[in-house]
Design an enzyme around this catalytic site. Structure first.
Site, short mmCIF file in Angstrom:
data_model
loop_
_atom_site.label_atom_id
_atom_site.label_comp_id
_atom_site.label_asym_id
_atom_site.label_seq_id
_atom_site.Cartn_x
_atom_site.Cartn_y
_atom_site.Cartn_z
N CYS A 84 7.36 4.37 8.33
CA CYS A 84 7.36 3.83 6.97
C CYS A 84 6.52 2.56 6.97
O CYS A 84 6.85 1.60 7.68
CB CYS A 84 8.77 3.55 6.49
SG CYS A 84 8.75 2.99 4.77
N CYS A 234 2.68 2.48 -0.68
CA CYS A 234 3.11 3.45 0.34
C CYS A 234 2.15 3.41 1.55
O CYS A 234 1.02 3.90 1.47
CB CYS A 234 3.19 4.86 -0.22
SG CYS A 234 3.98 6.00 0.94
O1 PYC Z 1 5.33 2.77 2.86
O2 PYC Z 1 5.12 4.50 4.19
C1 PYC Z 1 5.66 3.92 3.26
C2 PYC Z 1 6.79 4.56 2.57
C3 PYC Z 1 7.26 5.83 2.77
C4 PYC Z 1 8.34 5.99 1.89
C5 PYC Z 1 8.50 4.82 1.19
N1 PYC Z 1 7.55 3.95 1.62
#
Ligand code: PYC
Length: 309
Positions: A84, A234
């Site tokens: 993550c 993300c």
């Molecule tokens: O930042 O990789 C990320 C992530 C995955 C799910 C929520 N954040």
């Protein structure tokens, strides 16, 4: 039981970190994940579900120390994540807040592979993610109620289906429709048997549209496995995007890509070549929001949290 945690947010997306290995689980990351999943899943539920937690938060359980680095396992309201990115940024800022990060690089050994991170100032963190790759290009799905949708399948520490130029604008007022659309895409992936390598399930859907922030290259909306959307850009999704851009020849190794998230935060990302695809290096910012001691009362019938899915 009393469980001290540090809460933070990375570009809008929360992370809740358990430090100090209160369950005495010290072992390599893949085994640590198995130990949590099979023997202590109550911890994930207690941390990430109501009434203590939130469906959008990602939890991190850490063992290790500043000298030898840390094992880190990430989880959310639905289960465990290979890696993550936003939570990596949150973990490093939380470690620094607790006086547990040395100046210089910190190694986090995650189930998806080792990640090297470095605090830049108080709140910015740069990290080198696991190797990322495009697996399939131009896959067309028949999405009930939405027609044909074409996207790429790529890995950035988790598996993503990436759709450019969806018919909906990526603005906050459209969040319910974007959730419904991405959930329909997720259903179509399952029904039409589209997977990552070796049948790995695709558990994130990522949409891209024009940026709103000056200097950003693109804005995204990411559906996470628990049915919520990522408020940050993300990290693993941005890594998957870099792999696709480099595979298409639209981004040169070393060139910066600025990915805006749904809450308006930006990750800066550059890719280095790797035999499998690329190694992404990302920079994002996190801020500590709370130091809390959670109390788990054995007599509380809802001590392990409420799962509304
Ligand atoms: O930042 O990789 C990320 C992530 C995955 C799910 C929520 N954040």
């Amino acid at each position: 039981m009393r469980l001290p945690v540090i809460d933070s947010h990375t570009e809008g997306e929360p992370t809740r970190v358990v430090l100090g290995d209160p369950l005495r689980l010290a072992r390599p990351a893949a085994n640590l994940r198995r130990a949590l999943e099979e023997g202590h899943d109550w911890l994930r539920r207690a941390l990430c579900l109501e009434p203590r937690g939130s469906e959008i938060a990602v939890g991190a359980y850490l063992t290790g120390d500043p000298t030898h680095g840390y094992e880190a396992v990430f989880f959310n309201n639905a289960g465990y994540l290979g890696m993550c990115g936003h939570a990596t940024v949150g973990v490093i800022v939380s470690l620094a807040h607790a006086g547990l990060a040395l100046p210089g690089p910190v190694e986090l050994r995650t189930p998806g592979g080792p990640v090297r991170a470095r605090l830049l100032g108080r709140s910015a963190v740069e990290f080198e993610n696991v190797p990322s790759r495009r697996h399939l290009a131009g896959v067309t799905l028949d999405v009930p109620g939405h027609g044909s949708v074409t996207g790429d399948v790529a890995y950035g520490g988790n598996w993503f289906f990436l759709v450019s130029s969806p018919s909906l604008d990526l603005r906050p007022a459209n969040a319910p429709d974007l959730l419904a659309f991405t959930q329909a895409v997720m259903g179509a992936l399952r029904d039409q048997g589209v997977t990552g390598d070796g049948g790995a399930p695709i558990d994130h859907v990522e949409l891209f549209g024009p940026p709103t922030r000056p200097g950003a290259d693109s804005r995204n909306f990411v559906l996470c496995p628990g049915g919520q959307f990522d408020r940050s850009p993300c990290g693993t999704g941005t890594s998957a995007k870099l792999a696709c851009l480099v595979a298409e020849g639209r981004l040169a190794p070393g060139q910066t890509w600025r990915q805006e998230g749904f809450a308006g935060g930006v990750f800066e990302a550059v890719a280095a070549p790797h035999p499998e695809g690329v190694v992404p290096t990302l920079t994002g910012r996190a801020y500590v929001t709370a130091e809390t001691t959670l109390v788990i009362d054995p007599e509380d019938p809802m001590r392990d949290g409420l799962d509304w899915r």
